[in-house]
Motif scaffolding. Structure first.
Motif, PDB file in Angstrom:
ATOM      1  N   GLY A   1       0.795  -1.225   0.000  1.00 27.27           N
ATOM      2  CA  GLY A   1       0.000   0.000   0.000  1.00 27.27           C
ATOM      3  C   GLY A   1       0.818   1.262   0.000  1.00 27.27           C
ATOM      4  N   ASP A   2       2.124   1.141  -0.255  1.00 25.98           N
ATOM      5  CA  ASP A   2       3.038   2.278  -0.176  1.00 25.98           C
ATOM      6  C   ASP A   2       3.252   2.882  -1.565  1.00 25.98           C
ATOM      7  OD1 ASP A   2       5.404   3.424   1.798  1.00 25.98           O
ATOM      8  OD2 ASP A   2       6.016   3.366  -0.305  1.00 25.98           O
ATOM      9  N   SER A   3       3.031   4.180  -1.701  1.00 24.26           N
ATOM     10  CA  SER A   3       3.121   4.810  -3.017  1.00 24.26           C
ATOM     11  C   SER A   3       4.561   4.853  -3.528  1.00 24.26           C
ATOM     12  CB  SER A   3       2.531   6.221  -2.967  1.00 24.26           C
ATOM     13  OG  SER A   3       3.233   7.029  -2.038  1.00 24.26           O
ATOM     14  N   LEU A   4       5.520   5.075  -2.639  1.00 30.24           N
ATOM     15  CA  LEU A   4       6.913   5.076  -3.083  1.00 30.24           C
ATOM     16  C   LEU A   4       7.324   3.691  -3.577  1.00 30.24           C
ATOM     17  CD1 LEU A   4       8.721   7.306  -0.416  1.00 30.24           C
ATOM     18  CD2 LEU A   4       8.390   7.823  -2.845  1.00 30.24           C
ATOM     19  N   ALA A   5       6.853   2.658  -2.904  1.00 30.55           N
ATOM     20  CA  ALA A   5       7.158   1.295  -3.345  1.00 30.55           C
ATOM     21  C   ALA A   5       6.505   1.010  -4.693  1.00 30.55           C
ATOM     22  CB  ALA A   5       6.685   0.288  -2.303  1.00 30.55           C
TER      23      ALA A   5
END
Length: 391
Positions: free
Chosen positions: A119-123
């Motif tokens: 759920g991480d945008s950077l990931a």
């Protein structure tokens, strides 16, 4: 150090260049940032307005357009990490929490299929970058990109350690870590990908070629310290900058620190040009392209640094130059008294000179810190009026 410092024109003997489709590339990078929700809404809109696509188009002025877009998106992603996680986020003052967070991102770079940080945008952005990179990179280039990302992450943690204690590293440690925390080495594989070749290890890993790359990192990051000083010093967060290092550890006044930093980068620029020409004379076509790309990277950072809203900060205008010098303030062939990088001067066989004595004392009118050893007439070129101008 006082605010409102006037940054002088820097020595820039490398001509400017830019890919003709830079405006489209910049628009595409803005769209990518919004698609992947890079950073907070406020940070994202700041990054979108900083012409990062134009910066990438200057680094690879004749490169593959898809790779330029990939580079632009990657640079914006790096700023999302640096600005969001480190400089302005809570993790930036907590090294023990920053390490596992960056290690998880590194795992995504190595293995984008790993079911982590879903759920991480950077990931999510990093997964996209890695998968697009596979279309242009060899396995060895991908591995070097991950290794360089690890170096960058390690240096970010080092900086967070100083930020957590509000300490200032000495000049040698700062120069060493600045080679990595400027996120310059992570760009190197994309220089090759942009022109569709792979530099062979016997050339890329040669001591002299590695020295040339590190000199480029040094020039780019020292210039960045000059151009970003206004932005960083006006903020509320801890900042780390060569000017602050020189003032803190060497007891220099602000104007003296600025003079020394400029002289240091000028001396390294002169050395880089000599080494680049020496290596180009006998190198393969691939090595010559690599060295040319290092030059473009240096000039791209200069043109972008004096023009991007990231550093000009229109809401609180920085006193940045709009011109470049024709001549260095310091063209000495003696090594700087910085042990971590003094070995660079041995990489140019015909220009070997004895190391500068320790202690920073004047030597024949020079100083170990790199204060100009002779007065040099200041020649500048106006932006928009000659071949060295900002386009």
């Amino acid at each position: 150090m006082e605010h409102g410092m006037l940054i002088p024109p820097v020595y820039s003997p490398i001509p400017p260049a830019i890919h003709p489709r830079h405006k489209l590339i910049d628009q595409q990078t803005a769209a990518w940032a919004r698609t992947f929700d890079i950073g907070s809404p406020e940070l994202r809109e700041k990054l979108v307005g900083q012409e990062i696509g134009t910066f990438a188009a200057r680094i690879l002025p004749e490169g593959d357009e898809e790779v330029i877009s990939l580079l632009a998106d990657f640079v914006l992603w790096l700023f999302g990490v640096d600005d969001g996680h480190c400089e302005e986020g809570e993790l930036g003052t907590d090294p023990k929490e920053l390490v596992p967070e960056l290690s998880r991102l590194l795992r995504i770079a190595q293995n984008p299929e790993a079911a982590m940080l879903t759920g991480d945008s950077l990931a999510a952005g990093l997964r996209d970058l890695r998968r697009r990179m596979e279309q242009h990179a060899t396995p060895a280039q991908l591995a070097r990109w991950v290794d360089a990302l690890r170096e960058y992450f390690l240096s970010v943690v080092w900086e967070a350690s100083h930020r957590s204690k509000n300490t200032v590293p000495d000049l040698n440690d700062y120069a060493l870590m600045r080679l990595y925390d400027g996120a310059t080495s992570v760009v190197m594989p994309l220089l090759e990908m942009g022109y569709g070749y792979e530099l062979q290890p016997h050339e890329r890993d040669a001591t002299s070629v590695r020295a040339a790359a590190e000199m480029a990192y040094f020039i780019i990051t020292w210039d960045n310290d000059l151009f970003s000083y206004h932005k960083e010093s006006r903020g509320q967060q801890y900042y780390l900058n060569v000017l602050r290092v020189l003032e803190h550890h060497h007891g220099l006044e602000p104007a003296e620190a600025l003079e020394v930093a400029v002289a240091q980068r000028d001396r390294v620029m002169c050395l880089f040009l000599r080494l680049r020409d020496h290596l180009s004379a006998s190198g393969s076509p691939q090595l010559r392209q690599y060295l040319e790309s290092l030059s473009c990277f240096i000039r791209a950072a200069q043109d972008w640094g004096i023009s991007s809203h990231r550093y000009t900060t229109p809401e609180d205008p920085a006193e940045l130059p709009t011109t470049f010098r024709d001549t260095p303030t310091d063209d000495s062939e003696e090594p700087l008294d910085i042990p971590a990088i003094a070995w660079w001067w041995d990489a140019v066989p015909e220009k070997r000179v004895p190391a500068v004595p320790q202690g920073g004392l004047p030597v024949n009118g020079d100083t170990a810190l790199g204060v100009p050893h002779l007065p040099v007439t200041d020649h500048v070129t106006a932006a928009g009026h000659d071949s060295r101008s900002f386009a």
